[in-house]
Motif scaffolding. Structure first.
Motif, PDB file in Angstrom:
ATOM      1  N   CYS A 121      -3.419  -0.610  -7.295  1.00  0.00           N
ATOM      2  CA  CYS A 121      -2.569   0.165  -6.259  1.00  0.00           C
ATOM      3  C   CYS A 121      -1.146  -0.425  -5.968  1.00  0.00           C
ATOM      4  CB  CYS A 121      -3.178   0.561  -5.308  1.00  0.00           C
ATOM      5  SG  CYS A 121      -3.455  -0.928  -3.920  1.00  0.00           S
ATOM      6  N   ILE A 131      -6.696   4.507  -1.855  1.00  0.00           N
ATOM      7  CA  ILE A 131      -7.024   4.731  -3.181  1.00  0.00           C
ATOM      8  C   ILE A 131      -8.049   3.918  -3.958  1.00  0.00           C
ATOM      9  CG2 ILE A 131      -4.984   3.523  -4.359  1.00  0.00           C
ATOM     10  CD1 ILE A 131      -4.360   6.090  -5.682  1.00  0.00           C
ATOM     11  N   CYS A 132      -8.286   2.701  -3.369  1.00  0.00           N
ATOM     12  CA  CYS A 132      -8.896   1.657  -3.998  1.00  0.00           C
ATOM     13  C   CYS A 132     -10.361   1.816  -3.977  1.00  0.00           C
ATOM     14  CB  CYS A 132      -8.506   0.529  -3.919  1.00  0.00           C
ATOM     15  SG  CYS A 132      -6.762   0.233  -3.878  1.00  0.00           S
ATOM     16  N   GLU A 155     -12.221   0.522   2.204  1.00  0.00           N
ATOM     17  CA  GLU A 155     -10.767   0.397   2.248  1.00  0.00           C
ATOM     18  C   GLU A 155     -10.184   0.859   3.714  1.00  0.00           C
ATOM     19  OE1 GLU A 155      -8.027   1.629  -0.697  1.00  0.00           O
ATOM     20  OE2 GLU A 155      -7.276  -0.373  -0.889  1.00  0.00           O
ATOM     21  N   CYS A 158      -4.150   0.174   2.560  1.00  0.00           N
ATOM     22  CA  CYS A 158      -3.799   0.404   0.978  1.00  0.00           C
ATOM     23  C   CYS A 158      -2.289   0.310   1.162  1.00  0.00           C
ATOM     24  CB  CYS A 158      -4.433   1.381   0.487  1.00  0.00           C
ATOM     25  SG  CYS A 158      -4.366   1.535  -1.250  1.00  0.00           S
ATOM     26  N   TRP A 159      -1.903  -0.266  -0.176  1.00  0.00           N
ATOM     27  CA  TRP A 159      -0.465  -0.084  -0.362  1.00  0.00           C
ATOM     28  C   TRP A 159       0.042   1.361  -0.190  1.00  0.00           C
ATOM     29  CZ3 TRP A 159       3.253  -3.754  -2.328  1.00  0.00           C
ATOM     30  CH2 TRP A 159       4.540  -2.978  -2.690  1.00  0.00           C
ATOM     31  N   CYS A 166      -3.967  -4.513   0.460  1.00  0.00           N
ATOM     32  CA  CYS A 166      -5.183  -3.567   0.644  1.00  0.00           C
ATOM     33  C   CYS A 166      -6.067  -4.335   1.541  1.00  0.00           C
ATOM     34  CB  CYS A 166      -5.922  -3.545  -0.797  1.00  0.00           C
ATOM     35  SG  CYS A 166      -5.003  -2.385  -1.949  1.00  0.00           S
TER      36      CYS A 166
END
Ligand SMILES: [Zn+2]
Length: 174
Positions: A121, A131-132, A155, A158-159, A166
């Motif tokens: 990501c 998203i991870c 998570e 996150c970016w 993250c």
């Protein structure tokens, strides 16, 4: 699906002999290629199965990958700090990310980890959600293999949500 009908059961051998197969191109490809596959899989899974199921598959696939990675790549140690030290070195060496431990409560099985420059990501556009999902499962697979206990990994930064790293919480399922 019953076991005898399985065609695609994972084994580390499936990754092949890369030195033999790619004498000129070698180990490396570009990150876009990896992300292209991951995000296209995710798109099709969501279309076919819905968002929740797609997320669950990503998490479970990450977990299987974490278990296989633990069994095939990591050195077996019994001390948690050694485990983290090896993991950090391997993740960096393989270009997966820069792994750090932010909080570690071994007694209660409660951890916070960060992964910077994450393969999945880092550098993506900002989105409304973390998203991870694959990485969540990956970390769960590693921890479960090391401890023999079940973990839930989530998570939390996150970016894609504006953080430049993250951040994952990991809690033992009691
Ligand atoms: Zn992330």
């Amino acid at each position: 699906m019953t076991e005898q009908k399985r065609r695609y059961r994972f084994s580390w051998e499936l990754l092949g002999d890369i030195a033999l197969g790619r004498p000129n191109l070698g180990q490396n490809t570009r990150i876009e290629v990896y992300r292209l596959m991951q995000f296209c899989f995710r798109d099709v899974m969501e279309k076919e199965l819905g968002t929740e199921k797609a997320d669950q598959i990503f998490y479970d696939a990450g977990k299987l990958a974490g278990e296989e990675f633990y069994n095939n790549v990591l050195e077996k140690v019994s001390d948690f700090n050694m485990f983290v030290k090896n993991l950090q070195a391997v993740l960096k060496e393989m270009g997966i990310g820069i792994f750090r431990v932010e909080k570690s409560d071994i007694e209660n099985g409660s951890f916070v980890f960060t992964v910077s420059e994450d393969l999945d990501c880092s550098g993506l556009p900002e989105l409304e959600y973390e998203i991870c999902t694959y990485d969540e499962g990956f970390i769960a697979g590693l921890l479960e293999s090391f401890t023999g206990k079940q973990f839930k990994v989530k998570e939390v930064d996150c970016w894609c949500t504006g953080d430049r790293t993250c951040r994952f919480t990991a809690d033992m399922v009691k």
